[in-house]
Design a protein around this motif. Structure first.
Motif, mmCIF file in Angstrom:
data_model
loop_
_atom_site.group_PDB
_atom_site.id
_atom_site.type_symbol
_atom_site.label_atom_id
_atom_site.label_comp_id
_atom_site.label_asym_id
_atom_site.label_seq_id
_atom_site.Cartn_x
_atom_site.Cartn_y
_atom_site.Cartn_z
ATOM 1 N N ALA A 11 -56.345 -31.395 -26.660
ATOM 2 C CA ALA A 11 -57.670 -32.022 -26.632
ATOM 3 C C ALA A 11 -57.937 -32.771 -27.924
ATOM 4 O O ALA A 11 -58.484 -33.873 -27.920
ATOM 5 N N ALA A 12 -57.557 -32.190 -29.046
ATOM 6 C CA ALA A 12 -57.762 -32.849 -30.333
ATOM 7 C C ALA A 12 -56.940 -34.130 -30.417
ATOM 8 O O ALA A 12 -57.413 -35.155 -30.914
ATOM 9 N N GLY A 13 -55.730 -34.100 -29.907
ATOM 10 C CA GLY A 13 -54.888 -35.292 -29.901
ATOM 11 C C GLY A 13 -55.464 -36.381 -29.014
ATOM 12 O O GLY A 13 -55.465 -37.563 -29.371
ATOM 13 N N ALA A 14 -55.976 -35.974 -27.866
ATOM 14 C CA ALA A 14 -56.577 -36.945 -26.947
ATOM 15 C C ALA A 14 -57.824 -37.574 -27.561
ATOM 16 O O ALA A 14 -58.047 -38.782 -27.445
ATOM 17 N N LEU A 15 -58.640 -36.768 -28.231
ATOM 18 C CA LEU A 15 -59.835 -37.304 -28.895
ATOM 19 C C LEU A 15 -59.460 -38.259 -30.016
ATOM 20 O O LEU A 15 -60.081 -39.300 -30.196
ATOM 21 N N GLY A 16 -58.436 -37.904 -30.757
ATOM 22 C CA GLY A 16 -57.966 -38.787 -31.831
ATOM 23 C C GLY A 16 -57.462 -40.111 -31.282
ATOM 24 O O GLY A 16 -57.768 -41.177 -31.827
ATOM 25 N N LEU A 17 -56.717 -40.042 -30.199
ATOM 26 C CA LEU A 17 -56.210 -41.262 -29.572
ATOM 27 C C LEU A 17 -57.355 -42.105 -29.031
ATOM 28 O O LEU A 17 -57.376 -43.332 -29.211
ATOM 29 N N ALA A 18 -58.335 -41.464 -28.399
ATOM 30 C CA ALA A 18 -59.486 -42.191 -27.864
ATOM 31 C C ALA A 18 -60.266 -42.874 -28.992
ATOM 32 O O ALA A 18 -60.688 -44.025 -28.855
ATOM 33 N N ALA A 19 -60.455 -42.181 -30.096
ATOM 34 C CA ALA A 19 -61.177 -42.769 -31.237
ATOM 35 C C ALA A 19 -60.402 -43.952 -31.798
ATOM 36 O O ALA A 19 -60.981 -44.996 -32.119
ATOM 37 N N TYR A 20 -59.086 -43.808 -31.919
ATOM 38 C CA TYR A 20 -58.255 -44.904 -32.421
ATOM 39 C C TYR A 20 -58.363 -46.126 -31.506
ATOM 40 O O TYR A 20 -58.564 -47.248 -31.981
ATOM 41 N N LEU A 21 -58.229 -45.901 -30.205
ATOM 42 C CA LEU A 21 -58.287 -47.009 -29.251
ATOM 43 C C LEU A 21 -59.661 -47.671 -29.255
ATOM 44 O O LEU A 21 -59.766 -48.896 -29.163
ATOM 45 N N TYR A 22 -60.718 -46.882 -29.375
ATOM 46 C CA TYR A 22 -62.073 -47.440 -29.434
ATOM 47 C C TYR A 22 -62.242 -48.349 -30.647
ATOM 48 O O TYR A 22 -62.714 -49.479 -30.530
ATOM 49 N N HIS A 23 -61.842 -47.867 -31.814
ATOM 50 C CA HIS A 23 -61.983 -48.663 -33.038
ATOM 51 C C HIS A 23 -61.068 -49.879 -33.037
ATOM 52 O O HIS A 23 -61.449 -50.956 -33.511
ATOM 53 N N ARG A 24 -59.887 -49.740 -32.484
ATOM 54 C CA ARG A 24 -58.955 -50.870 -32.386
ATOM 55 C C ARG A 24 -59.539 -51.940 -31.454
ATOM 56 O O ARG A 24 -59.478 -53.137 -31.754
ATOM 57 N N ASN A 25 -60.114 -51.515 -30.342
ATOM 58 C CA ASN A 25 -60.714 -52.445 -29.397
ATOM 59 C C ASN A 25 -61.887 -53.189 -30.041
ATOM 60 O O ASN A 25 -62.028 -54.399 -29.873
ATOM 61 N N ARG A 26 -62.713 -52.467 -30.784
ATOM 62 C CA ARG A 26 -63.844 -53.120 -31.461
ATOM 63 C C ARG A 26 -63.360 -54.144 -32.483
ATOM 64 O O ARG A 26 -63.928 -55.219 -32.595
ATOM 65 N N LYS A 27 -62.306 -53.800 -33.201
ATOM 66 C CA LYS A 27 -61.762 -54.730 -34.192
ATOM 67 C C LYS A 27 -61.229 -55.992 -33.508
ATOM 68 O O LYS A 27 -61.473 -57.107 -33.972
ATOM 69 N N LEU A 28 -60.532 -55.830 -32.390
ATOM 70 C CA LEU A 28 -60.014 -56.985 -31.654
ATOM 71 C C LEU A 28 -61.147 -57.844 -31.102
ATOM 72 O O LEU A 28 -61.069 -59.077 -31.123
ATOM 73 N N GLU A 29 -62.221 -57.211 -30.611
ATOM 74 C CA GLU A 29 -63.369 -57.962 -30.105
ATOM 75 C C GLU A 29 -64.030 -58.768 -31.223
ATOM 76 O O GLU A 29 -64.439 -59.908 -31.015
ATOM 77 N N GLU A 30 -64.141 -58.181 -32.407
ATOM 78 C CA GLU A 30 -64.712 -58.903 -33.551
ATOM 79 C C GLU A 30 -63.847 -60.103 -33.928
ATOM 80 O O GLU A 30 -64.364 -61.174 -34.233
ATOM 81 N N GLU A 31 -62.532 -59.924 -33.900
ATOM 82 C CA GLU A 31 -61.625 -61.031 -34.200
ATOM 83 C C GLU A 31 -61.769 -62.145 -33.168
ATOM 84 O O GLU A 31 -61.798 -63.326 -33.526
ATOM 85 N N LEU A 32 -61.868 -61.774 -31.885
ATOM 86 C CA LEU A 32 -62.039 -62.769 -30.830
ATOM 87 C C LEU A 32 -63.366 -63.508 -30.976
ATOM 88 O O LEU A 32 -63.436 -64.719 -30.779
#
Length: 85
Positions: A11-32
């Motif tokens: 569960a901790a690994g899944a939460l970490g992955l979800a947080a990483y993907l969320y922040h990565r997606n936000r960064k890509l949206e800002e770049e776009l």
């Protein structure tokens, strides 16, 4: 799956992955968004440059009142605003 101290590792690994993907997606949206804004700025700059070459100061002055006096045979084609002509 439990770790040594009873913490759910999966569960901790899944939460970490979800947080990483969320922040990565936000960064890509800002770049776009930045790229879209820049493309719009470039488009406006190109239109401004093109329009600046369409008329000289002399032609603009000649077309203004009182310099322009219509003749009896002049025909004006007038459309409503933003009609695409």
């Amino acid at each position: 799956w439990l770790g040594r101290h009873g913490t759910p590792i999966l569960a901790a690994g899944a939460l970490g992955l979800a947080a990483y993907l969320y922040h990565r997606n936000r960064k890509l949206e800002e770049e776009l968004d930045g790229e879209r804004t820049r493309k719009q700025e470039i488009a406006f700059d190109l239109v401004k440059c093109r329009n600046s070459l369409m008329h000289t100061e002399e032609s603009s002055t000649a077309g203004q009142y009182p310099n322009f006096v219509p003749s009896n045979g002049d025909v004006f084609v007038v459309t409503y605003p933003k009609c695409g002509t």
